[in-house]
Enzyme design. Structure first.
Site, PDB file in Angstrom:
ATOM      1  N   GLU A 129       0.804  -1.211   0.000  1.00  0.00           N
ATOM      2  CA  GLU A 129       0.000   0.000   0.000  1.00  0.00           C
ATOM      3  C   GLU A 129       0.842   1.268   0.000  1.00  0.00           C
ATOM      4  O   GLU A 129       0.380   2.338  -0.385  1.00  0.00           O
ATOM      5  CB  GLU A 129      -0.933   0.010   1.216  1.00  0.00           C
ATOM      6  CG  GLU A 129      -2.167  -0.842   1.075  1.00  0.00           C
ATOM      7  CD  GLU A 129      -3.164  -0.224   0.104  1.00  0.00           C
ATOM      8  OE1 GLU A 129      -4.140   0.389   0.540  1.00  0.00           O
ATOM      9  OE2 GLU A 129      -2.940  -0.348  -1.114  1.00  0.00           O
ATOM     10  N   THR A 180      -6.131   9.851  -4.583  1.00  0.00           N
ATOM     11  CA  THR A 180      -5.873   9.753  -3.149  1.00  0.00           C
ATOM     12  C   THR A 180      -5.101  10.972  -2.671  1.00  0.00           C
ATOM     13  O   THR A 180      -5.354  11.497  -1.573  1.00  0.00           O
ATOM     14  CB  THR A 180      -5.080   8.469  -2.843  1.00  0.00           C
ATOM     15  OG1 THR A 180      -5.836   7.341  -3.304  1.00  0.00           O
ATOM     16  CG2 THR A 180      -4.834   8.315  -1.350  1.00  0.00           C
TER      17      THR A 180
END
Length: 301
Positions: A129, A180
């Site tokens: 991630e 994001t």
């Protein structure tokens, strides 16, 4: 074992007041991850939803990073072939990158019989991630691995709490791009004490509701975020309109992760009308699903 295929589910992080802490596993959509032993090195192929946007370079692919780190830490001499079939659109707010990294960690554990705990799998998956989030991030990979509802309550050392739950969910996926990076940049650097108290109180209510199996309370508290949603809703045209139009049809609605995905807890018998409203405003993909049990093995041989 020479080969293993798993399904790794979409997840919804934050859930309103639980920013960077709460996560929920969904039954669908999901990615399919296949890992095979190979002669040497790591190879990656990607097909499916948004495959053209996903790098196949090991150091830039979330699954590739996870496999690379596990191979290094366990001194594995064989190579690994990674095949990813995306069912979760990248940039959806539904944990697309997390599904790949969590699925890779889970599959590596099974393929090489490493006997890693779920918490250890979350640690490895969060390394993947870091490619998309900029740092090891666990709020999506945790529910993908544990299933149900999870809370990442500490990072050093990593601590994940898990509550198995079961209720219906509707997920809308508007055709809107929300990065994001932008979704984080739009948030304030500091908040008022009143906002902090509000969000802690609503988060506590959500956890209490799960133990009492009170879906109405869960949804009501989920909508109580006064910190993140007011800012991120600006990035999703139509969100406030949808929220107003379906307020009497749902127990709760909020932005999934950084968006644009939207997670809805529907009232009984109201799903058809909810879908009609979503079609009127966004004409987008809608998933009628439920809370899932996490990564599942499809094949092994």
């Amino acid at each position: 074992m020479e080969k293993i295929k798993v399904i790794s589910p979409a997840t919804s992080a934050n859930l309103g007041p639980g920013y960077d802490i709460f996560g929920l596993a969904l039954s669908e959509p999901y990615d399919t991850i296949t890992l095979s032993r190979s002669g040497g090195g790591i190879s990656i192929s990607v097909k499916g939803e948004g495959a053209n946007k996903i790098p196949t370079d090991v150091d830039k692919n979330t699954a590739g990073v996870v496999v690379r780190e596990i191979i290094k830490d366990f001194n594995i001499k064989e190579g690994v072939k990674i095949e990813i079939e995306k069912g979760i659109r990248p940039g959806s707010g539904l944990g697309s990158s997390a599904a790949s990294s969590a699925g890779a960690a889970f599959a590596m554990n099974e393929l090489f019989n490493l006997n890693l705990s779920k918490l250890e799998l979350v640690k490895y998956a969060s390394l993947g991630e870091s490619i998309s989030a900029g740092f090891p991030h666990a709020d999506n990979v945790a529910p993908a691995i544990y299933g149900g509802f999870t809370m990442v309550v500490n990072y050093n050392p990593l601590e994940v709490l898990h509550i198995p739950v079961d209720f219906e969910v509707v997920v809308a996926l508007p055709d809107i791009e929300v990065s994001t990076k932008k979704a984080r940049e739009i948030l304030p650097d500091s908040i008022s004490l009143r906002s902090m108290v509000n969000n802690v109180g609503k988060a506590c209510g959500m956890i209490y509701s799960l133990f009492k199996k009170d879906v109405e309370l869960f949804g009501r508290c989920m909508m109580g975020d006064s910190v993140v949603e007011p800012y991120r809703s600006q990035l999703i045209p139509g969100y406030l309109e949808v929220k107003e139009k379906i307020k009497d049809l749902v127990y709760g609605i909020t932005i999934s992760g950084s968006g644009p995905g939207v997670i809805i807890i529907p009232k009984e018998g109201k799903i058809s009308r909810i879908k009609e409203v979503l079609d009127e405003v966004w004409a987008c993909p809608v998933y009628h699903t439920k809370v899932g049990t996490g990564i599942q093995i499809l094949e092994r041989n």
